[in-house]
Write an enzyme that holds these catalytic residues in place. Sequence first.
Site, PDB file in Angstrom:
ATOM      1  N   ARG A  51      45.518  44.921  37.980  1.00 50.23           N
ATOM      2  CA  ARG A  51      44.506  44.570  38.999  1.00 50.23           C
ATOM      3  C   ARG A  51      44.727  45.408  40.251  1.00 50.23           C
ATOM      4  O   ARG A  51      44.799  44.902  41.381  1.00 50.23           O
ATOM      5  CB  ARG A  51      44.562  43.079  39.340  1.00 50.23           C
ATOM      6  CG  ARG A  51      44.145  42.200  38.163  1.00 50.23           C
ATOM      7  CD  ARG A  51      44.093  40.738  38.541  1.00 50.23           C
ATOM      8  NE  ARG A  51      43.049  40.506  39.524  1.00 50.23           N
ATOM      9  CZ  ARG A  51      43.189  39.710  40.592  1.00 50.23           C
ATOM     10  NH1 ARG A  51      44.324  39.091  40.820  1.00 50.23           N
ATOM     11  NH2 ARG A  51      42.190  39.535  41.419  1.00 50.23           N
ATOM     12  N   CYS A  98      51.205  48.500  45.070  1.00 48.30           N
ATOM     13  CA  CYS A  98      50.101  47.624  44.700  1.00 48.30           C
ATOM     14  C   CYS A  98      49.746  46.673  45.846  1.00 48.30           C
ATOM     15  O   CYS A  98      49.255  47.133  46.870  1.00 48.30           O
ATOM     16  CB  CYS A  98      50.441  46.923  43.389  1.00 48.30           C
ATOM     17  SG  CYS A  98      48.983  46.433  42.490  1.00 48.30           S
ATOM     18  N   GLU A 144      58.122  50.055  39.405  1.00 48.90           N
ATOM     19  CA  GLU A 144      59.313  49.224  39.130  1.00 48.90           C
ATOM     20  C   GLU A 144      59.201  48.480  37.789  1.00 48.90           C
ATOM     21  O   GLU A 144      60.162  47.876  37.345  1.00 48.90           O
ATOM     22  CB  GLU A 144      59.565  48.253  40.292  1.00 48.90           C
ATOM     23  CG  GLU A 144      58.688  47.009  40.334  1.00 48.90           C
ATOM     24  CD  GLU A 144      57.233  47.260  40.727  1.00 48.90           C
ATOM     25  OE1 GLU A 144      56.858  48.421  40.980  1.00 48.90           O
ATOM     26  OE2 GLU A 144      56.470  46.270  40.756  1.00 48.90           O
ATOM     27  N   HIS A 191      52.667  50.083  39.681  1.00 48.04           N
ATOM     28  CA  HIS A 191      53.999  49.462  39.707  1.00 48.04           C
ATOM     29  C   HIS A 191      55.041  50.391  39.067  1.00 48.04           C
ATOM     30  O   HIS A 191      55.269  50.311  37.864  1.00 48.04           O
ATOM     31  CB  HIS A 191      53.988  48.161  38.906  1.00 48.04           C
ATOM     32  CG  HIS A 191      53.193  47.063  39.518  1.00 48.04           C
ATOM     33  ND1 HIS A 191      53.754  46.091  40.311  1.00 48.04           N
ATOM     34  CD2 HIS A 191      51.882  46.782  39.462  1.00 48.04           C
ATOM     35  CE1 HIS A 191      52.816  45.257  40.722  1.00 48.04           C
ATOM     36  NE2 HIS A 191      51.670  45.658  40.212  1.00 48.04           N
TER      37      HIS A 191
HETATM   38  N1  GLN Z   1      44.992  42.499  43.040  1.00 52.01           N
HETATM   39  C1  GLN Z   1      46.150  42.231  43.861  1.00 52.01           C
HETATM   40  C2  GLN Z   1      45.772  42.069  45.333  1.00 52.01           C
HETATM   41  O1  GLN Z   1      44.656  42.216  45.691  1.00 52.01           O
HETATM   42  C3  GLN Z   1      47.187  43.312  43.719  1.00 52.01           C
HETATM   43  C4  GLN Z   1      47.706  43.337  42.310  1.00 52.01           C
HETATM   44  C5  GLN Z   1      49.125  43.765  42.179  1.00 52.01           C
HETATM   45  O2  GLN Z   1      49.911  43.805  43.149  1.00 52.01           O
HETATM   46  N2  GLN Z   1      49.514  44.012  40.951  1.00 52.01           N
HETATM   47  O3  GLN Z   1      46.612  41.774  46.117  1.00 52.01           O
END
Ligand code: GLN
Length: 187
Positions: free
Chosen positions: A134, A79, A171, A169
């Site tokens: 996100r 992410c 994890e 994710h």
């Molecule tokens: N939206 C976050 C970013 O732009 C990432 C989200 C996440 O790591 N769950 O860094």
Amino acid sequence: MKKIGVLALQGAVREHVNMLEALGCQTVLVKYKEHLEGLDGLVLPGGESTTMRKLLNRYELLEPLRTLAQQGLPMFGTCAGLILLAKEVVDHDPHIAVMDVVVARNSYGRQVDSFEVDLNIAAIGDAIPAVFIRAPHIVSVGEGVEVLAEHDGKIVLARDGHLLGCSFHPELTTDLRIVEYFVTTMV
Ligand code: GLN
């Protein structure tokens, strides 16, 4: 025993540590550059990439991480960690900028639009749960980058040699297979 660092500036650090330890690895919380010595691999967790970038600057970790990645240290970004690794970030300056992918941030709407899906990943296994929060996605990959999984027509897991990045994710589930793939085939 493989020694895996987890970048511990912000985000889902503990969950990665637990998973790596369940896979029999020794873990190191990486906050200062001294913690990077002697690692066999490094995990960059999810969180908020803009916050992590500020902390990378403050703790003077950006250059050491870039150098280690260029020297071939296996790294796995989940992410926000994927965003940190990407060579290009849509509408944003890149960060460590080592993995040959273009990523777009927040590709699936707002926080409330977080969701979980099961992914079938030919190289790893079937029905692997993936939690998207996100999440970014990989818009395009360079030559030699292997696309490992897509969801909804978007690339969500890719491997650029010793660098692995995913939108979601692993994890935050109890399924160890993606982290195990990193630890056993890349480290
Ligand atoms: N939206 C976050 C970013 O732009 C990432 C989200 C996440 O790591 N769950 O860094």
